[in-house]
Scaffold this motif. Structure first.
Motif, PDB file in Angstrom:
ATOM      1  N   ALA A  15      -5.550  30.217 -12.968  1.00 30.29           N
ATOM      2  CA  ALA A  15      -4.353  29.553 -12.443  1.00 30.29           C
ATOM      3  C   ALA A  15      -4.761  28.485 -11.427  1.00 30.29           C
ATOM      4  O   ALA A  15      -5.777  28.598 -10.748  1.00 30.29           O
ATOM      5  N   SER A  16      -3.947  27.449 -11.348  1.00 29.86           N
ATOM      6  CA  SER A  16      -4.170  26.382 -10.375  1.00 29.86           C
ATOM      7  C   SER A  16      -3.377  26.699  -9.103  1.00 29.86           C
ATOM      8  O   SER A  16      -2.161  26.880  -9.168  1.00 29.86           O
ATOM      9  N   VAL A  17      -4.072  26.779  -7.971  1.00 30.84           N
ATOM     10  CA  VAL A  17      -3.425  27.105  -6.699  1.00 30.84           C
ATOM     11  C   VAL A  17      -3.784  26.047  -5.667  1.00 30.84           C
ATOM     12  O   VAL A  17      -4.960  25.835  -5.365  1.00 30.84           O
ATOM     13  N   SER A  18      -2.773  25.360  -5.130  1.00 33.51           N
ATOM     14  CA  SER A  18      -2.997  24.378  -4.075  1.00 33.51           C
ATOM     15  C   SER A  18      -2.357  24.888  -2.794  1.00 33.51           C
ATOM     16  O   SER A  18      -1.190  25.283  -2.781  1.00 33.51           O
ATOM     17  N   THR A  19      -3.132  24.889  -1.706  1.00 30.47           N
ATOM     18  CA  THR A  19      -2.619  25.366  -0.419  1.00 30.47           C
ATOM     19  C   THR A  19      -2.370  24.218   0.562  1.00 30.47           C
ATOM     20  O   THR A  19      -2.025  24.457   1.717  1.00 30.47           O
ATOM     21  N   THR A  20      -2.525  22.980   0.088  1.00 33.52           N
ATOM     22  CA  THR A  20      -2.255  21.814   0.930  1.00 33.52           C
ATOM     23  C   THR A  20      -0.774  21.481   0.867  1.00 33.52           C
ATOM     24  O   THR A  20      -0.204  21.353  -0.223  1.00 33.52           O
ATOM     25  N   VAL A  21      -0.132  21.358   2.013  1.00 33.12           N
ATOM     26  CA  VAL A  21       1.298  21.050   2.056  1.00 33.12           C
ATOM     27  C   VAL A  21       1.475  19.541   1.885  1.00 33.12           C
ATOM     28  O   VAL A  21       0.977  18.751   2.684  1.00 33.12           O
TER      29      VAL A  21
ATOM     30  N   THR B  20       7.136  33.335 -14.050  1.00 35.71           N
ATOM     31  CA  THR B  20       6.646  32.094 -13.462  1.00 35.71           C
ATOM     32  C   THR B  20       5.496  32.346 -12.489  1.00 35.71           C
ATOM     33  O   THR B  20       4.703  31.445 -12.217  1.00 35.71           O
ATOM     34  N   ALA B  21       5.382  33.572 -11.984  1.00 35.29           N
ATOM     35  CA  ALA B  21       4.289  33.927 -11.069  1.00 35.29           C
ATOM     36  C   ALA B  21       3.137  34.633 -11.770  1.00 35.29           C
ATOM     37  O   ALA B  21       2.162  35.013 -11.124  1.00 35.29           O
ATOM     38  N   THR B  22       3.228  34.808 -13.088  1.00 32.64           N
ATOM     39  CA  THR B  22       2.217  35.549 -13.843  1.00 32.64           C
ATOM     40  C   THR B  22       1.013  34.672 -14.178  1.00 32.64           C
ATOM     41  O   THR B  22       1.165  33.518 -14.579  1.00 32.64           O
ATOM     42  N   GLY B  23      -0.172  35.239 -14.026  1.00 32.57           N
ATOM     43  CA  GLY B  23      -1.402  34.498 -14.286  1.00 32.57           C
ATOM     44  C   GLY B  23      -1.685  34.316 -15.761  1.00 32.57           C
ATOM     45  O   GLY B  23      -1.188  35.070 -16.609  1.00 32.57           O
ATOM     46  N   PRO B  24      -2.500  33.323 -16.111  1.00 34.98           N
ATOM     47  CA  PRO B  24      -2.860  33.071 -17.510  1.00 34.98           C
ATOM     48  C   PRO B  24      -3.503  34.297 -18.162  1.00 34.98           C
ATOM     49  O   PRO B  24      -4.290  35.011 -17.534  1.00 34.98           O
ATOM     50  N   GLY B  25      -3.145  34.511 -19.419  1.00 31.02           N
ATOM     51  CA  GLY B  25      -3.688  35.633 -20.173  1.00 31.02           C
ATOM     52  C   GLY B  25      -2.897  36.908 -20.043  1.00 31.02           C
ATOM     53  O   GLY B  25      -3.148  37.881 -20.771  1.00 31.02           O
ATOM     54  N   GLN B  26      -1.911  36.952 -19.139  1.00 35.39           N
ATOM     55  CA  GLN B  26      -1.099  38.141 -18.932  1.00 35.39           C
ATOM     56  C   GLN B  26       0.254  38.020 -19.646  1.00 35.39           C
ATOM     57  O   GLN B  26       0.759  36.913 -19.840  1.00 35.39           O
ATOM     58  N   PRO B  27       0.859  39.136 -20.036  1.00 36.75           N
ATOM     59  CA  PRO B  27       2.158  39.075 -20.716  1.00 36.75           C
ATOM     60  C   PRO B  27       3.261  38.551 -19.794  1.00 36.75           C
ATOM     61  O   PRO B  27       3.295  38.907 -18.613  1.00 36.75           O
TER      62      PRO B  27
END
Length: 402
Positions: free
Chosen positions: A36-42, A195-202
């Motif tokens: 998953a792509s996660v950006s923590t920069t506001v 929408t919060a589920t990671g790639p590869g998960q149902p």
């Protein structure tokens, strides 16, 4: 609702999940799902949306399925806290679609219609959520997007990022402004989880099981928001006639359109079904609005005129169901914590007295509680339609005392 029936929904699920293992292997060129792509920069809102969209689509670069243009359908995006569609979620949706059209030519977004749901390769979902730096200080807005393979039922890409809470218009659209209840049920919760589920998960199974009704509900809600109430009612009734249409937003839509069309008896019947749904699911948040700082119902009869009917249905149906309830008052974030704790309890007790006056058995089966603004959903303290959900009264089904 019996979801094991052989229906269109059941056949869709059988096709989707029966071939999941095969298609999961075909969807990716490698053995492992992308991260998953996660950006923590506001970032400023538009920049954050572009960043999250690009992060989502970057994960599809290794998909065999994205070697050529693939079709997507976009289930309208929602606010995490309230489950509502707002001006902000509508803006998010529009910005994501624009970014995909102009920067990602392997994706084609189709209108969210039943025929397109049947032929699209992927489902796009998205949410906005307010964060808190502290109990009294709001933080940035969190944006999440997910891409689900509609055949395997698995999330194949997911991205999130942070946006500044500047100029964000959280005003609910007309349907959500008018709804008598907090419309967040298992379907909306499932949308948010997906929408919060990671790639590869149902993706969330409950949400997917009811997806076939979503295009009809979306069309009905758009018609309601446009003031086309007769057409909206027809679509809500059409959704309600299907197993997948057993949803709070459908029942609320039938109630709202019946009110707009001056069908009083139909509106009361629809509200009774809303209450029964809440009792069955052990929680119902009702938007009783009060004049500021008081336990007097909102003075405008266009707002509070139906409250006597609501209370009658709540009293009658909870008595018939033989349930016990905590009646929990909430206030918007204006004034001191102590003042709001007291006011929310007074309002909850006011509702409890109204109910017990109609049904004596509820005297022993109900308890009033006040949460002040500690469980705000919106938290703006604007005291208008934006934070109406913060001034709700919740009915929580609890175990009866021995």
């Amino acid at each position: 609702m019996n979801i094991a029936k052989t229906t269109t929904t059941g056949r869709w699920l059988q096709a989707a999940f029966g071939t999941a293992a095969l298609l999961a292997g075909l969807a990716l060129t490698g053995c492992a799902a992308p991260k998953a792509s996660v950006s923590t920069t506001v970032l400023p809102f538009d920049q954050a949306v572009a960043n999250v969209t690009d992060g989502l689509m970057a994960q599809t670069s290794g998909f065999a399925g994205f070697a050529s243009k693939r079709s997507l359908v976009l289930d309208p995006m929602v606010d995490v806290g309230s489950g509502q569609q707002t001006v902000a979620t509508q803006t998010l949706q529009r910005r994501v679609a624009e970014r995909m059209r102009t920067q990602h030519d392997t994706a084609e977004i189709l209108p969210f219609q039943k025929e397109n749901l049947d032929k699209a390769s992927y489902l796009l979902t998205g949410t906005l959520a307010r964060t808190q730096r502290s109990p009294t200080t709001p933080g940035p807005i969190q944006i999440k997007l997910a891409l689900t393979d509609v055949r395997s039922g698995k999330v194949v890409a997911q991205a999130s990022g942070l946006a500044r809470d500047e100029g964000i218009d959280n005003t609910p659209l007309a349907y959500d402004q008018d709804s008598p209840v907090l419309a967040q049920d298992q379907v909306i919760d499932g949308y948010v989880r997906t929408t919060a589920t990671g790639p590869g998960q149902p993706a969330d199974a409950y949400y997917l099981q009811r997806l076939t009704a979503a295009p009809v509900i979306t069309e009905a809600t758009a018609l309601y928001n446009a003031g086309r109430y007769q057409e909206a009612l027809a679509q809500y009734n059409a959704a309600n006639a299907t197993p997948a249409g057993d949803q709070l937003r459908v029942l609320s839509g039938i109630y709202l359109t019946s009110v707009k069309l001056d069908r009083t008896a139909d509106a009361e019947q629809a509200f009774a079904k809303i209450v029964s749904y809440g009792i069955a699911n052990k929680q119902l948040g009702v938007k009783f609005l009060f004049n500021p700082g008081s336990t007097v119902f909102w003075s405008d009869p266009k707002v509070s005129g139906a409250y006597d009917m609501w209370l009658r249905q709540l009293a009658g149906l909870s008595t018939a169901a033989n349930v016990c309830m905590d009646i929990v008052g909430h206030t918007s974030h204006t004034g001191t914590a102590a003042l709001n704790d007291s006011l929310s309890l007074q309002r909850a007790d006011f509702i409890r007295q109204k109910l017990t006056a109609q049904s004596a058995p509820l005297e022993k089966r109900t308890r009033a509680d006040g949460k002040g603004f500690r469980e705000n959903i919106i938290g703006t303290g604007t005291d208008n339609t934006v934070d109406a959900l913060d001034r709700r009264v919740e009915f929580k089904i609890v175990a009866c005392p021995a």
